[in-house]
Design a protein around this motif. Structure first.
Motif, short mmCIF file in Angstrom:
data_model
loop_
_atom_site.label_atom_id
_atom_site.label_comp_id
_atom_site.label_asym_id
_atom_site.label_seq_id
_atom_site.Cartn_x
_atom_site.Cartn_y
_atom_site.Cartn_z
N GLN A 146 2.24 -6.27 -6.79
CA GLN A 146 1.22 -5.92 -5.81
C GLN A 146 -0.12 -6.57 -6.17
N THR A 147 -0.65 -7.37 -5.28
CA THR A 147 -1.96 -8.00 -5.51
C THR A 147 -3.07 -6.97 -5.31
N LEU A 148 -3.91 -6.80 -6.34
CA LEU A 148 -5.01 -5.85 -6.28
C LEU A 148 -6.28 -6.50 -5.74
N PHE A 149 -6.54 -7.73 -6.17
CA PHE A 149 -7.69 -8.45 -5.62
C PHE A 149 -7.56 -9.94 -5.96
N ASP A 151 -5.26 6.95 -6.94
CA ASP A 151 -5.06 5.51 -7.03
C ASP A 151 -5.32 4.90 -5.66
N TYR A 152 -6.35 4.08 -5.60
CA TYR A 152 -6.81 3.53 -4.32
C TYR A 152 -5.71 2.72 -3.62
N TYR A 153 -4.98 1.92 -4.37
CA TYR A 153 -4.01 1.02 -3.77
C TYR A 153 -2.77 1.77 -3.29
N TYR A 154 -2.34 2.75 -4.07
CA TYR A 154 -1.21 3.58 -3.64
C TYR A 154 -1.60 4.39 -2.40
N LYS A 155 -2.77 4.98 -2.42
CA LYS A 155 -3.22 5.82 -1.30
C LYS A 155 -3.29 5.02 -0.01
N TYR A 162 -4.92 -20.01 -10.05
CA TYR A 162 -4.52 -21.04 -9.10
C TYR A 162 -4.85 -22.46 -9.59
N THR A 163 -5.85 -22.56 -10.46
CA THR A 163 -6.30 -23.89 -10.88
C THR A 163 -6.30 -23.99 -12.39
N ASP A 164 -6.37 -25.20 -12.89
CA ASP A 164 -6.34 -25.40 -14.33
C ASP A 164 -7.59 -24.87 -15.02
N ASN A 165 -8.71 -24.79 -14.31
CA ASN A 165 -9.93 -24.32 -14.95
C ASN A 165 -10.02 -22.80 -15.02
N GLY A 166 -9.06 -22.10 -14.42
CA GLY A 166 -8.99 -20.65 -14.55
C GLY A 166 -10.08 -19.89 -13.85
N LYS A 167 -10.69 -20.44 -12.81
CA LYS A 167 -11.79 -19.77 -12.14
C LYS A 167 -11.42 -19.24 -10.76
N ALA A 168 -10.15 -19.33 -10.40
CA ALA A 168 -9.69 -18.78 -9.12
C ALA A 168 -8.27 -18.27 -9.30
N GLY A 169 -8.00 -17.12 -8.69
CA GLY A 169 -6.66 -16.56 -8.81
C GLY A 169 -6.58 -15.16 -8.25
N GLU A 170 -5.65 -14.39 -8.74
CA GLU A 170 -5.48 -13.01 -8.28
C GLU A 170 -4.99 -12.14 -9.41
#
Length: 336
Positions: free
Chosen positions: A71-74, A117-121, A244-252
């Protein structure tokens, strides 16, 4: 309040509900079993009544609808964080009495355990439950012993007999869809006995940790975690950051199911770890299911669905383990 409908009528109702809800039920997944020529019954989205498997037990529970395996949280970038879009539709879930009792345990853990739990709720607050009856007990079930074979906490009950569908409606929104139908008396089917019975000793205490009964599982268990993943009341997860990228500054950031039986579950900073022995892990799981949880909530965590026994590749029986607790307590009492 009950009704008798033909399959076309119930499918028309499903179609109407599908505008606002996704409908989940046990269904057959061809070729997705343990081996290439085997099938599997698990939860999936359905469109009509004939897709639902009523006469066999789902090998996995309905928890994966409310607590997704991953489950993606953010999402994150170097300077921003964004939550996923909320679900566009609610969910209607077909499930049996034991699994409905399991949902109650999940609610305890994620909504009533000190904070919500915000995500479960967010997933849980727009869900309706349709009960599936059990005319006969399935293999390895021990729900009667655990007191989960019956329930009245459902929004609707549905049963198929020949070409007709019998429903009992308790939820007001669902009742509106049946206004034109003649009311009849419909009662759920509940089993009153299982082939498997368990007995939890009344004198069960933490002294059982000293018993030698756990040594058997040190050699038998292979730490695969399948018992936890099939269990409707196991709710542990771990966190993963996906870049998502090699520099590690974007993802989930995701939360992903975890298992107290697998290597690494108790790893801590500095390389420390607890319960390296598989027998100790089994001891932890058993005591959580039939001892610790009841001390806090007043009822056992285990609902007796028997899926852990069904799925274990080493044929370890959780119900047999519970029944060994009596002898284990006698053993430690004699040693004192």
């Amino acid at each position: 309040m009950g009704y008798k409908l033909n399959k076309k009528s119930i499918n028309d109702i499903f179609e109407s509900l599908s505008k606002e809800y996704l409908i989940y039920a046990p269904k057959l997944f061809l070729g997705e079993g343990n081996f290439s020529d085997t099938d599997r019954i698990r939860y999936g989205e359905i469109k009509n009544i004939d897709e639902i498997i009523f006469n066999e037990k789902a090998q996995y529970s309905a928890k994966e609808v409310l607590l997704p395996i991953s489950q993606t949280l953010f999402f994150f970038t170097e300077d921003s964080i964004k939550e996923p879009n909320p679900p566009k539709k609610g969910a209607i879930i077909f499930l049996r009495s034991c699994d409905l009792h399991a949902i109650k345990r999940m609610d305890d853990i994620y909504l009533k355990n000190g904070q919500e739990d915000y995500y479960y709720k967010k997933l849980r607050e727009n869900v309706k439950f349709i009960l599936m009856g059990c005319e006969n007990s399935f293999e390895n079930c021990f729900c009667v012993s655990m007191g989960t074979n019956e329930t009245n906490e459902y929004d609707a009950y549905l049963k198929v007999m020949d070409d007709y569908v019998y429903v009992d409606i308790q939820e007001e929104e669902l009742k509106k869809l049946f206004k034109q139908d003649k009311e009849i008396d419909v009662k759920p089917d509940f089993v009153t006995q299982n082939n498997v019975n368990v007995s939890i000793p009344e004198n069960l205490s933490l002294d059982i940790m000293k018993s030698k009964m756990w040594e058997e599982y040190s050699s038998r268990c292979i730490a695969c975690g399948r018992c936890n993943f099939a269990c409707p009341t196991c709710t542990c997860f771990t966190m993963q950051d996906i870049f998502y990228t090699d520099n590690g500054k974007a993802g989930e950031r995701r939360r992903v199911w975890a298992s107290c039986q697998v290597d690494g579950f108790t790893d801590m900073a500095g390389g420390h770890s607890f319960r390296l022995d598989k027998g100790q892990r089994m001891r932890f799981k058993v005591m959580h299911k039939v001892y610790d949880y009841k001390k806090k909530w007043g009822y056992h965590m285990c609902v007796g669905c028997g899926r852990c026994d069904d799925i274990c590749p080493e044929y370890i029986s959780f119900s047999n383990c519970i029944n060994k607790l009596k002898d284990g307590m006698e053993e430690v009492s004699a040693d004192e």
